[in-house]
Design a protein around this motif. Structure first.
Motif, short mmCIF file in Angstrom:
data_model
loop_
_atom_site.label_atom_id
_atom_site.label_comp_id
_atom_site.label_asym_id
_atom_site.label_seq_id
_atom_site.Cartn_x
_atom_site.Cartn_y
_atom_site.Cartn_z
N LEU A 8 -10.06 157.63 -31.59
CA LEU A 8 -10.95 157.60 -30.43
C LEU A 8 -11.17 156.18 -29.94
O LEU A 8 -11.27 155.94 -28.73
CB LEU A 8 -12.29 158.26 -30.78
N GLY A 9 -11.23 155.22 -30.86
CA GLY A 9 -11.35 153.83 -30.46
C GLY A 9 -10.17 153.38 -29.63
O GLY A 9 -10.32 152.70 -28.60
N TRP A 10 -8.97 153.76 -30.06
CA TRP A 10 -7.74 153.44 -29.32
C TRP A 10 -7.76 154.06 -27.93
O TRP A 10 -7.42 153.41 -26.93
CB TRP A 10 -6.55 153.94 -30.14
N MET A 11 -8.20 155.32 -27.86
CA MET A 11 -8.24 155.99 -26.56
C MET A 11 -9.30 155.41 -25.64
O MET A 11 -9.09 155.31 -24.43
CB MET A 11 -8.46 157.49 -26.77
N ILE A 12 -10.45 155.04 -26.20
CA ILE A 12 -11.50 154.43 -25.36
C ILE A 12 -11.01 153.10 -24.79
O ILE A 12 -11.24 152.79 -23.61
CB ILE A 12 -12.78 154.24 -26.19
N ILE A 13 -10.34 152.31 -25.61
CA ILE A 13 -9.78 151.04 -25.13
C ILE A 13 -8.77 151.30 -24.00
O ILE A 13 -8.76 150.61 -22.98
CB ILE A 13 -9.12 150.27 -26.28
N GLY A 14 -7.94 152.32 -24.18
CA GLY A 14 -7.00 152.68 -23.12
C GLY A 14 -7.69 153.19 -21.88
O GLY A 14 -7.29 152.87 -20.76
N MET A 15 -8.75 153.97 -22.06
CA MET A 15 -9.50 154.51 -20.92
C MET A 15 -10.14 153.39 -20.11
O MET A 15 -10.29 153.49 -18.89
CB MET A 15 -10.56 155.48 -21.42
N LEU A 16 -10.50 152.30 -20.78
CA LEU A 16 -11.10 151.16 -20.11
C LEU A 16 -10.09 150.32 -19.33
O LEU A 16 -10.47 149.38 -18.64
CB LEU A 16 -11.82 150.27 -21.13
N GLY A 17 -8.81 150.68 -19.45
CA GLY A 17 -7.80 150.02 -18.63
C GLY A 17 -6.86 149.10 -19.37
O GLY A 17 -5.99 148.48 -18.75
N PHE A 18 -6.99 149.00 -20.68
CA PHE A 18 -6.10 148.14 -21.43
C PHE A 18 -4.77 148.85 -21.67
O PHE A 18 -4.71 150.06 -21.84
CB PHE A 18 -6.74 147.73 -22.76
N ASP A 19 -3.70 148.07 -21.71
CA ASP A 19 -2.34 148.61 -21.80
C ASP A 19 -1.99 148.91 -23.25
O ASP A 19 -1.29 148.14 -23.91
CB ASP A 19 -1.37 147.59 -21.20
N VAL A 20 -2.48 150.03 -23.77
CA VAL A 20 -2.26 150.36 -25.18
C VAL A 20 -1.50 151.66 -25.38
O VAL A 20 -1.19 152.03 -26.51
CB VAL A 20 -3.61 150.45 -25.94
N PHE A 21 -1.18 152.37 -24.28
CA PHE A 21 -0.49 153.64 -24.40
C PHE A 21 1.02 153.48 -24.20
O PHE A 21 1.49 152.43 -23.76
CB PHE A 21 -1.05 154.65 -23.40
N GLN A 22 1.72 154.55 -24.46
CA GLN A 22 3.18 154.53 -24.45
C GLN A 22 3.76 154.01 -23.15
O GLN A 22 4.62 153.13 -23.16
CB GLN A 22 3.70 155.95 -24.72
N SER A 23 3.33 154.53 -22.03
CA SER A 23 3.91 154.14 -20.74
C SER A 23 2.87 153.55 -19.80
O SER A 23 3.11 153.48 -18.59
CB SER A 23 4.58 155.36 -20.08
N SER A 24 1.71 153.14 -20.33
CA SER A 24 0.72 152.52 -19.46
C SER A 24 1.21 151.13 -19.04
O SER A 24 2.08 150.54 -19.68
CB SER A 24 -0.63 152.40 -20.19
#
Length: 201
Positions: A78-94
């Motif tokens: 959930l921490g990883w997803m929240i960071i991604g939701m905030l706009g940081f480039d942490v996902f596979q194709s973000s």
């Protein structure tokens, strides 16, 4: 109450087990897990004709879930997803152009839901001792993969329509690669338990 060794997951078998030191260790493990998830998600191979690429993300998700257990694993995910939701480039194709909640609602959205389900399943399986055996760990990893695929493929069907080759986009191209990653992950956690056991002899 301290956990018996047989009730512990891998990260509970070393380091402090109570008090402030335990909380510090857990916080560090969450941060480390988020970094590993972000890095492994970027190791990917595009699949021609599919909106989803093969990445090492599932390998990281399943391995961290088994090593961390359900609570710490879920906190990390959930921490990883929240960071991604905030706009940081942490996902596979973000990327700088595709990020945040709008990205998470795209073609990988269902797989992200599956990551949460798989984390809980693998965490509880590890808590039950499945992580001590390669065979049981492989079965847990297989269950985790199914829990990732089901919402992932279902969401592709919702987004693009079931008249599209959804299974060819979101399932069949990944089966061989995920089988190899499943086998590797199933070897790692029981292997680490064996090392811990040998070290205590």
């Amino acid at each position: 109450m301290a956990l018996a060794l047989n009730d512990k997951v891998l990260t509970e078998a070393f380091g402090p087990s109570q008090g402030t030191a335990l909380r510090v260790k857990q916080a560090l493990m969450v941060v480390l897990g988020i970094i590993v998830l972000a890095v492994m998600a970027k190791i990917k191979v595009p699949v021609p004709g599919s909106p989803v690429a093969i990445s090492m993300g599932t390998f990281a998700v399943l391995t961290i879930a088994a090593a961390y257990g359900p609570r710490l694993g879920l906190a990390t995910m959930l921490g990883w997803m929240i960071i991604g939701m905030l706009g940081f480039d942490v996902f596979q194709s973000s990327s700088a152009e595709a990020y945040g909640l709008s990205y998470m609602m795209g073609s990988t959205g269902g797989y992200l839901v599956g990551y949460v389900l798989a984390t809980l399943a693998l965490g509880y399986a590890a808590r039950a001792g499945w992580d001590r055996s390669v065979v049981w760990m492989a079965l847990a990893m297989l269950i985790g993969n199914v829990l990732i695929y089901v919402p992932g493929v279902a969401w592709l069907g919702v987004l693009y329509g079931w008249d599209q080759p959804i299974f060819a986009w979101g399932l069949t191209p990944f089966l061989l690669g995920d089988a190899l990653k499943l086998g590797l992950a199933a070897l790692i956690v029981p292997g680490l338990w064996k090392l811990i056991g040998d070290a205590r002899k």
